[in-house]
Scaffold this motif. Structure first.
Motif, mmCIF file in Angstrom:
data_model
loop_
_atom_site.group_PDB
_atom_site.id
_atom_site.type_symbol
_atom_site.label_atom_id
_atom_site.label_comp_id
_atom_site.label_asym_id
_atom_site.label_seq_id
_atom_site.Cartn_x
_atom_site.Cartn_y
_atom_site.Cartn_z
ATOM 1 N N PRO A 101 -3.680 -39.406 7.979
ATOM 2 C CA PRO A 101 -3.740 -38.006 8.403
ATOM 3 C C PRO A 101 -2.858 -37.103 7.552
ATOM 4 O O PRO A 101 -3.237 -35.976 7.254
ATOM 5 N N THR A 145 -1.775 -37.581 4.297
ATOM 6 C CA THR A 145 -2.265 -37.362 2.936
ATOM 7 C C THR A 145 -3.549 -36.546 2.938
ATOM 8 O O THR A 145 -3.837 -35.843 1.984
ATOM 9 N N PHE A 146 -4.335 -36.633 4.013
ATOM 10 C CA PHE A 146 -5.588 -35.880 4.046
ATOM 11 C C PHE A 146 -5.374 -34.425 4.466
ATOM 12 O O PHE A 146 -6.115 -33.544 4.070
ATOM 13 N N LEU A 147 -4.366 -34.191 5.305
ATOM 14 C CA LEU A 147 -4.227 -32.839 5.845
ATOM 15 C C LEU A 147 -3.243 -31.971 5.069
ATOM 16 O O LEU A 147 -3.504 -30.804 4.811
ATOM 17 N N THR A 173 -4.408 -29.965 1.807
ATOM 18 C CA THR A 173 -5.432 -28.957 2.108
ATOM 19 C C THR A 173 -4.843 -27.798 2.895
ATOM 20 O O THR A 173 -5.047 -26.631 2.547
ATOM 21 N N LEU A 230 -11.274 -31.347 -0.923
ATOM 22 C CA LEU A 230 -10.150 -31.058 -0.050
ATOM 23 C C LEU A 230 -10.570 -30.909 1.412
ATOM 24 O O LEU A 230 -9.792 -31.220 2.317
ATOM 25 N N PRO A 289 -11.893 -34.706 3.565
ATOM 26 C CA PRO A 289 -10.831 -35.568 4.122
ATOM 27 C C PRO A 289 -10.085 -34.904 5.270
ATOM 28 O O PRO A 289 -9.797 -35.549 6.288
ATOM 29 N N ALA A 290 -9.806 -33.589 5.120
ATOM 30 C CA ALA A 290 -9.084 -32.901 6.194
ATOM 31 C C ALA A 290 -9.909 -32.912 7.475
ATOM 32 O O ALA A 290 -9.372 -33.156 8.564
ATOM 33 N N ALA A 315 -9.645 -36.291 9.074
ATOM 34 C CA ALA A 315 -8.352 -36.493 9.735
ATOM 35 C C ALA A 315 -8.299 -35.746 11.071
ATOM 36 O O ALA A 315 -7.792 -36.274 12.064
ATOM 37 N N ASN A 357 -8.073 -37.662 14.801
ATOM 38 C CA ASN A 357 -6.785 -37.549 15.472
ATOM 39 C C ASN A 357 -6.742 -36.300 16.334
ATOM 40 O O ASN A 357 -6.110 -35.315 15.983
ATOM 41 N N TYR A 372 -8.098 -45.927 4.313
ATOM 42 C CA TYR A 372 -8.751 -45.129 3.275
ATOM 43 C C TYR A 372 -10.119 -45.699 2.922
ATOM 44 O O TYR A 372 -11.074 -44.966 2.685
#
Lengths: 287, 269
Positions: free
Chosen positions: A8, A10-12, A15, B82, B85-86, B89, B93, B175
């Motif tokens: 979470p 590294t992904f959030l 960005t 970008l 992935p966000a 996540a 979560n 990942y």
């Protein structure tokens, strides 16, 4: 999900950081410039405190453009919603599932068109001498009909194009929402001999209240982006009859005076109004 | 029975309201001015390819088409790298922090374009990047990233958790689960989300108008300028430009329509 995973973060983080920089820098910059007398032609400027904002209060063109923007919002949101609900119900009642899919495809086209294109298509259709929409009037009376040059109708014509783009799109969404409803209440109402309009007025539309409010909110947000339509169709004219806030800020900053500081103060007022209003409404609706 | 017939005719009328103006524009793109500027609309005429060839042979149109493609595809690419992935996540979560992030991403759409355009113009001028493709790509990525996140969260939520669990049991790290399981399974909705973000930036007008003057001009700007050549508006050429500008979004019609269908069909269950 594995709680100790770094995913979470590294992904959030990259960005969100990038978005925050991209959004906050211009906002802070606009706020900063709005307190200066910066112009387009010189890069030096002085801080003049709240002078721009005080000038705005006594600027009749600003007051007019705020009024036009408010009219635009109310007009486009209500007409879009009424048309979308009506057309959505009509599709649900009168079209077979196969035809419904075809209509949905057709009604999706206007919103996908670039607004510049929609504006030109209708600008030519409303042309006073050669337009296809004004043709019946010309044929009957022999007079040209220039709706875009008339201060009382110009905003309505531009609003019509906006509703043409969004009303059909929302009708597609509403028909999908109607299809997703459980069939039992509708069947029950039908067994009680309710007429189709009664079923929708008393049963289905109340069931869809929450998504309909969200849709209206989305439309209100998108209606803020009226600039391209107005720029192509009227440039704020005739006079200042269709000059919305963004059009006025644009002409103050770029066309007439090059007063970037002054234009920024208009932008800041718009920014604060929309962010505060929509945040409050959105949070309340989606509680 | 009669009301049903009336309803059906009304639907046909509505479809005509959408299609007739567009077909009319398409027809006008093949008319010479003498057929176009007539008091009585002309439905029969000798088609000409003058307008289309004029538009396509213009250096400015070609440059703008190239700019539009490079800028929009790069911005969508940034949205993909970008934004996806966000979105994943956030979808996997659900908690207070990700909820706030989701609202922040949405609230970017509340920003009035003028309030973004004016300061960005000053910023790019100060950095010496005004009127470059790079500055446009970065500005547009604000739009594409946020829309991609917002629209692909549901797509990732629809990926069954069991599949991801199974992959984890097989020894995949988090990942690898994202790249080899979640992405391919959610692919169809993700494509729809990316297509939407492409249409948004392809159609974007105000930012491009204020942030470009010659080198990085996009197609909507060049098309809108065609109405300003001289006193007589060259309507035939303008119609041809409108047709050219509308083709890319309309090519995505099928993809976007099935994206809508999928997102509403899921709510059913």
């Amino acid at each position: 999900m594995n709680r100790r995973s770094s995913l979470p973060y590294t992904f959030l983080i990259p960005t969100v950081a990038l978005l925050a920089i991209l959004a906050l820098t211009p906002t802070i910059y606009a706020l900063n410039v709005s307190f200066t007398d910066r112009t387009l032609f010189s890069s030096s400027s002085n801080y003049i405190g709240f002078e721009n904002y005080i000038d705005l209060l006594s600027d009749r063109r600003f007051v007019n453009s705020a009024y036009v923007s408010l009219k635009w919002e109310i007009m486009t949101v209500t007409t879009t919603m009424i048309m979308a609900v009506g057309l959505g119900v009509l599709m649900f009642e009168c079209a077979s599932p196969k035809m419904r899919n075809l209509y949905c495809l057709i009604f999706l086209i206007p919103v996908l068109l670039p607004r510049v294109c929609a504006a030109f298509v209708w600008k030519f259709a409303f042309h006073p001498l050669y337009g296809i929409v004004t043709y019946p009037y010309r044929a009957i009376t022999g007079q040209p009909l220039d709706l875009l040059a008339d201060p009382t109708t110009a905003l309505m014509v531009v609003g019509f194009v906006d509703v043409w783009q969004w009303g059909f799109f929302f009708a597609v969404i509403i028909v999908k929402l109607l299809e997703s409803l459980p069939p039992q209440p509708i069947e029950a109402a039908r067994l009680d001999n309710a007429k189709p309009w009664q079923i929708h007025f008393y049963v289905t539309i109340p069931m869809l209240k929450a998504p309909l409010i969200s849709l209206a909110l989305v439309k209100a947000i998108e209606s803020l982006r009226s600039f391209d339509l107005i720029y192509v169709m009227t440039r704020g004219g005739p006079g200042i009859a269709t000059e919305t806030l963004d059009m006025y800020a644009f002409s103050q900053g770029f066309i007439e005076a090059g007063k970037i500081g002054y234009a920024s103060s208009i932008a800041v007022i718009m920014l604060l109004t929309t962010i505060i209003t929509f945040t409050i409404i959105w949070k309340r609706v989606n509680k | 029975m009669i009301t049903r017939f009336l309803g059906k005719s009304l639907l046909v009328f509505c479809a005509a309201c959408v299609l007739v103006p567009l077909l009319w524009t398409l027809m006008n793109a093949f008319k010479v001015n003498a057929d176009l500027l007539t008091p009585v609309p002309q439905f029969f005429f000798d088609p000409t390819f003058e307008n289309i060839t004029y538009v396509l042979s213009r250096q400015s149109v070609f440059g703008a088409l190239y700019n539009s493609l490079i800028i929009c595809l790069s911005a969508v690419g940034l949205g993909l790298v970008l934004g996806l992935p966000a979105a994943y996540a956030i979808a996997r979560n659900p908690n207070r922090i990700t909820q706030e992030i989701q609202f922040f991403v949405l609230s970017l759409r509340f920003l009035p374009p003028v309030a973004v355009a004016i300061p960005f113009m000053v910023i790019w001028l100060n950095l010496g990047m005004y009127d470059t493709r790079w500055s446009m790509i970065i500005t547009y990525s604000l739009i594409t990233i946020s829309i991609t996140i917002w629209l692909s969260i549901p797509g990732f939520q629809q990926v069954p958790k069991e599949i991801e669990e199974a992959a984890r049991v097989d020894g995949y790290g988090p990942y690898a689960v994202f790249a080899k399981v979640a992405l391919p399974v959610a692919m169809k909705s993700l494509l729809g989300a990316l297509a939407f973000s492409f249409v948004l930036v392809w159609n974007e007008f105000m930012l491009a108008l204020m942030l470009t003057t010659s080198d990085a001009k996009t197609l909507p700007i060049v098309a809108s300028e065609m109405s300003q050549q001289g006193l007589n508006v060259p309507w035939g050429i303008l119609n041809a430009a409108v047709v050219l500008l509308s083709i890319p979004p309309l090519l995505l019609l099928g993809l976007l329509s099935s994206f809508l269908n999928r997102s509403f069909a899921q709510k059913n269950r």
